[in-house]
Design a protein around this motif. Structure first.
Motif, PDB file in Angstrom:
ATOM      1  N   ARG A   7      11.719  17.154  21.457  1.00  0.00           N
ATOM      2  CA  ARG A   7      11.453  17.976  20.271  1.00  0.00           C
ATOM      3  C   ARG A   7      10.786  19.294  20.685  1.00  0.00           C
ATOM      4  O   ARG A   7       9.899  19.304  21.541  1.00  0.00           O
ATOM      5  N   PRO A   8      11.196  20.423  20.103  1.00  0.00           N
ATOM      6  CA  PRO A   8      10.555  21.718  20.420  1.00  0.00           C
ATOM      7  C   PRO A   8       9.186  21.833  19.752  1.00  0.00           C
ATOM      8  O   PRO A   8       9.046  22.400  18.666  1.00  0.00           O
ATOM      9  N   TRP A   9       8.155  21.304  20.402  1.00  0.00           N
ATOM     10  CA  TRP A   9       6.817  21.287  19.812  1.00  0.00           C
ATOM     11  C   TRP A   9       6.222  22.675  19.693  1.00  0.00           C
ATOM     12  O   TRP A   9       5.281  22.892  18.924  1.00  0.00           O
ATOM     13  N   GLY A  10       6.724  23.653  20.452  1.00  0.00           N
ATOM     14  CA  GLY A  10       6.206  25.012  20.318  1.00  0.00           C
ATOM     15  C   GLY A  10       6.463  25.595  18.938  1.00  0.00           C
ATOM     16  O   GLY A  10       5.639  26.346  18.406  1.00  0.00           O
ATOM     17  N   VAL A  11       7.591  25.253  18.329  1.00  0.00           N
ATOM     18  CA  VAL A  11       7.890  25.730  16.981  1.00  0.00           C
ATOM     19  C   VAL A  11       6.909  25.124  15.975  1.00  0.00           C
ATOM     20  O   VAL A  11       6.410  25.802  15.074  1.00  0.00           O
ATOM     21  N   THR A  12       6.611  23.835  16.155  1.00  0.00           N
ATOM     22  CA  THR A  12       5.637  23.188  15.266  1.00  0.00           C
ATOM     23  C   THR A  12       4.259  23.830  15.407  1.00  0.00           C
ATOM     24  O   THR A  12       3.563  24.075  14.411  1.00  0.00           O
ATOM     25  N   LEU A  13       3.847  24.102  16.656  1.00  0.00           N
ATOM     26  CA  LEU A  13       2.564  24.760  16.874  1.00  0.00           C
ATOM     27  C   LEU A  13       2.536  26.150  16.255  1.00  0.00           C
ATOM     28  O   LEU A  13       1.521  26.575  15.679  1.00  0.00           O
ATOM     29  N   PHE A  14       3.653  26.869  16.328  1.00  0.00           N
ATOM     30  CA  PHE A  14       3.721  28.207  15.743  1.00  0.00           C
ATOM     31  C   PHE A  14       3.502  28.154  14.234  1.00  0.00           C
ATOM     32  O   PHE A  14       2.734  28.954  13.675  1.00  0.00           O
ATOM     33  N   TRP A  15       4.150  27.227  13.554  1.00  0.00           N
ATOM     34  CA  TRP A  15       4.002  27.146  12.102  1.00  0.00           C
ATOM     35  C   TRP A  15       2.604  26.690  11.705  1.00  0.00           C
ATOM     36  O   TRP A  15       2.075  27.093  10.658  1.00  0.00           O
ATOM     37  N   ILE A  16       1.989  25.843  12.519  1.00  0.00           N
ATOM     38  CA  ILE A  16       0.604  25.454  12.229  1.00  0.00           C
ATOM     39  C   ILE A  16      -0.328  26.664  12.311  1.00  0.00           C
ATOM     40  O   ILE A  16      -1.196  26.869  11.450  1.00  0.00           O
ATOM     41  N   LEU A  17      -0.141  27.490  13.347  1.00  0.00           N
ATOM     42  CA  LEU A  17      -0.966  28.690  13.476  1.00  0.00           C
ATOM     43  C   LEU A  17      -0.710  29.663  12.327  1.00  0.00           C
ATOM     44  O   LEU A  17      -1.632  30.313  11.826  1.00  0.00           O
ATOM     45  N   VAL A  18       0.554  29.770  11.908  1.00  0.00           N
ATOM     46  CA  VAL A  18       0.866  30.654  10.774  1.00  0.00           C
ATOM     47  C   VAL A  18       0.154  30.178   9.509  1.00  0.00           C
ATOM     48  O   VAL A  18      -0.418  30.976   8.751  1.00  0.00           O
ATOM     49  N   CYS A  19       0.149  28.870   9.286  1.00  0.00           N
ATOM     50  CA  CYS A  19      -0.511  28.328   8.095  1.00  0.00           C
ATOM     51  C   CYS A  19      -2.021  28.510   8.134  1.00  0.00           C
ATOM     52  O   CYS A  19      -2.679  28.486   7.092  1.00  0.00           O
ATOM     53  N   LEU A  20      -2.596  28.690   9.315  1.00  0.00           N
ATOM     54  CA  LEU A  20      -4.037  28.907   9.418  1.00  0.00           C
ATOM     55  C   LEU A  20      -4.413  30.388   9.411  1.00  0.00           C
ATOM     56  O   LEU A  20      -5.402  30.786   8.795  1.00  0.00           O
ATOM     57  N   VAL A  21      -3.629  31.213  10.095  1.00  0.00           N
ATOM     58  CA  VAL A  21      -3.991  32.622  10.256  1.00  0.00           C
ATOM     59  C   VAL A  21      -3.689  33.418   8.989  1.00  0.00           C
ATOM     60  O   VAL A  21      -4.495  34.252   8.560  1.00  0.00           O
ATOM     61  N   VAL A  22      -2.544  33.188   8.378  1.00  0.00           N
ATOM     62  CA  VAL A  22      -2.164  33.975   7.204  1.00  0.00           C
ATOM     63  C   VAL A  22      -3.150  33.792   6.046  1.00  0.00           C
ATOM     64  O   VAL A  22      -3.604  34.778   5.446  1.00  0.00           O
ATOM     65  N   PRO A  23      -3.542  32.566   5.669  1.00  0.00           N
ATOM     66  CA  PRO A  23      -4.550  32.452   4.606  1.00  0.00           C
ATOM     67  C   PRO A  23      -5.873  33.116   4.959  1.00  0.00           C
ATOM     68  O   PRO A  23      -6.523  33.716   4.091  1.00  0.00           O
ATOM     69  N   ALA A  24      -6.291  32.999   6.238  1.00  0.00           N
ATOM     70  CA  ALA A  24      -7.542  33.655   6.629  1.00  0.00           C
ATOM     71  C   ALA A  24      -7.442  35.175   6.502  1.00  0.00           C
ATOM     72  O   ALA A  24      -8.369  35.841   6.025  1.00  0.00           O
ATOM     73  N   ALA A  25      -6.303  35.752   6.898  1.00  0.00           N
ATOM     74  CA  ALA A  25      -6.125  37.203   6.777  1.00  0.00           C
ATOM     75  C   ALA A  25      -6.086  37.632   5.307  1.00  0.00           C
ATOM     76  O   ALA A  25      -6.670  38.662   4.937  1.00  0.00           O
ATOM     77  N   LEU A  26      -5.424  36.858   4.463  1.00  0.00           N
ATOM     78  CA  LEU A  26      -5.398  37.185   3.036  1.00  0.00           C
ATOM     79  C   LEU A  26      -6.786  37.097   2.413  1.00  0.00           C
ATOM     80  O   LEU A  26      -7.152  37.919   1.558  1.00  0.00           O
ATOM     81  N   PHE A  27      -7.569  36.120   2.844  1.00  0.00           N
ATOM     82  CA  PHE A  27      -8.938  36.002   2.325  1.00  0.00           C
ATOM     83  C   PHE A  27      -9.780  37.205   2.723  1.00  0.00           C
ATOM     84  O   PHE A  27     -10.516  37.760   1.905  1.00  0.00           O
ATOM     85  N   ARG A  28      -9.685  37.635   3.992  1.00  0.00           N
ATOM     86  CA  ARG A  28     -10.447  38.798   4.431  1.00  0.00           C
ATOM     87  C   ARG A  28     -10.018  40.057   3.681  1.00  0.00           C
ATOM     88  O   ARG A  28     -10.854  40.889   3.292  1.00  0.00           O
ATOM     89  N   ALA A  29      -8.704  40.225   3.469  1.00  0.00           N
ATOM     90  CA  ALA A  29      -8.227  41.395   2.746  1.00  0.00           C
ATOM     91  C   ALA A  29      -8.704  41.368   1.295  1.00  0.00           C
ATOM     92  O   ALA A  29      -9.098  42.404   0.728  1.00  0.00           O
ATOM     93  N   GLY A  30      -8.685  40.187   0.666  1.00  0.00           N
ATOM     94  CA  GLY A  30      -9.182  40.087  -0.707  1.00  0.00           C
ATOM     95  C   GLY A  30     -10.655  40.402  -0.816  1.00  0.00           C
ATOM     96  O   GLY A  30     -11.092  41.083  -1.761  1.00  0.00           O
ATOM     97  N   MET A  31     -11.456  39.934   0.147  1.00  0.00           N
ATOM     98  CA  MET A  31     -12.880  40.248   0.118  1.00  0.00           C
ATOM     99  C   MET A  31     -13.140  41.739   0.302  1.00  0.00           C
ATOM    100  O   MET A  31     -14.041  42.315  -0.307  1.00  0.00           O
ATOM    101  N   ALA A  32     -12.319  42.397   1.144  1.00  0.00           N
ATOM    102  CA  ALA A  32     -12.483  43.840   1.323  1.00  0.00           C
ATOM    103  C   ALA A  32     -12.144  44.584   0.046  1.00  0.00           C
ATOM    104  O   ALA A  32     -12.821  45.553  -0.328  1.00  0.00           O
TER     105      ALA A  32
END
Length: 382
Positions: free
Chosen positions: A255-280
């Protein structure tokens, strides 16, 4: 002399007695198929049993046309009733039993019940069966001339790289040795390489090998095999030539586990970036407070510096002394002139009343001081 002759004769007799037992043991280890009846019509069912298979092996049972046990299925699985096939798993001793509905294959008989493994090492067995009412035609004659056969075990060479771990198409090289068992030379043969995922039918792709095989000659053939991007699971690679499957090889794709790891990071980084932008944005649009502590650029209110003994306004003035002031005793007199409070920028010990010549005087004398010349003397009644 007679004793020496008896020993070889006894060994020969034992060998003749054990030979049938060894042959029966080899036959028992080979995959076998038995049918409850050799003929049935469409709509009925038969019971298929077998033994000698691998333990816990997944098998596929099909009714195929244009086939005999000596030549196998001429057209491969395309000559079988695939929609009415059944799957079965062997037990711990390599045996199975399964009911199979009778269906007409897409090609005429002679027909067989074809049993083959789905995953793992390839193994198959056939049993003659007649579909009642189905057409029967002679098998197509084999073309005269060159005929190829696999001489060695088939293997897949190669390994997966870092890009495959991130979803790149997995690739291998099909390596095998074939020989020409026909009567004429074979020049630039065109092979068909098929890849099948699980129980699905293989997808064939033509690949040509450059070279000439003389009758009785052999050659080592290497053909590239590539799957789609993100492919994973159990695959079977098949090699076909002249309408006949020459070899099959199992391929377990990770199984290509790198793709799974990529989507996990996307699910963590994107909400954090949206939260920081909203606070600004919230910090920009909310109203400012006058003075005090702000969110950006901390600003403290200005506090005057006070030392003990210094004369300041507020609680240390005459009004804060309560009953001990001159007004509490009923005294009257001129008030001392009030001096303006020192500015916030000047230091308290450098006020005009505390110069170098007046050491020890930190503040002006109070009105209620007994030594003050301006304090009137209160006389009681005489």
């Amino acid at each position: 002399m007679s004793g020496k002759l008896r020993i070889p004769a006894l060994a020969m007799v034992l060998a003749l007695l054990l030979l049938p037992l060894a042959g029966s043991a080899d036959a028992a280890d080979r995959p076998s198929v038995k049918l409850s009846t050799s003929q049935a019509g469409t709509g009925g069912s038969i019971t298929v049993t077998g033994g000698g298979w691998r333990e816990r092996a997944l098998l596929m049972i099909l009714i195929c046309g244009q086939a005999v046990p000596s030549r196998g299925v001429v057209g491969g699985t395309n000559s079988c009733a695939n929609a009415d096939g059944r799957a079965v798993t062997t037990d711990g001793k390599g045996r199975f039993s399964r009911k199979l509905p009778v269906a007409e294959p897409p090609v005429p008989c002679p027909c067989v019940v074809h049993v083959a493994t789905v995953t793992g090492a390839q193994a198959q067995a056939d049993a003659i069966f007649q579909v009642a009412g189905h057409a029967v035609e002679p098998l197509p004659t084999e073309p005269a001339g060159g005929r190829l056969s696999v001489l060695t075990d088939t293997r897949l060479d190669g390994s997966s790289g870092l890009l495959t771990w991130f979803g790149a198409p997995p690739s291998r090289t099909l390596d095998l040795t074939v020989g020409n068992v026909g009567t004429s030379a074979v020049k630039d043969p065109v092979f068909q390489v098929g890849t099948a995922h699980g129980v699905f039918a293989p997808q064939w792709e033509e690949q040509q090998w450059r070279g000439t095989l003389q009758p009785g000659g052999k050659a080592r053939i290497k053909l590239p095999v590539e799957l789609g991007a993100g492919a994973h699971g159990d695959y079977t690679v098949s090699l076909k030539y002249g309408g006949k499957v020459l070899a099959e090889q199992h391929w377990d794709v990770g199984r290509p586990w790198g793709v799974t790891l990529f989507w996990i990071l996307v699910c963590l980084v994107v909400p954090a970036a949206l939260f920081r932008a909203g606070m600004a944005v919230v910090d920009r649009v909310r109203p400012r407070r006058a003075g005090g502590i702000r969110h950006r650029g901390l600003r403290l209110p200005e506090l005057p510096l006070r030392l003990p003994g210094s004369k300041t306004s507020g609680a240390s003035g005459p009004k804060a002394r309560g009953v001990f002031g001159p007004k509490a005793r009923g005294a009257s007199g001129p008030k001392a002139p009030e001096r303006p409070p020192p500015s916030a920028s000047a230091l308290p010990w450098f006020t005009p009343d505390a110069g170098p010549g007046t050491a020890g005087r930190l503040s002006a004398p109070h009105d209620d001081s007994p030594t003050s010349p301006t304090t009137p003397t209160t006389k009681g009644p005489t």
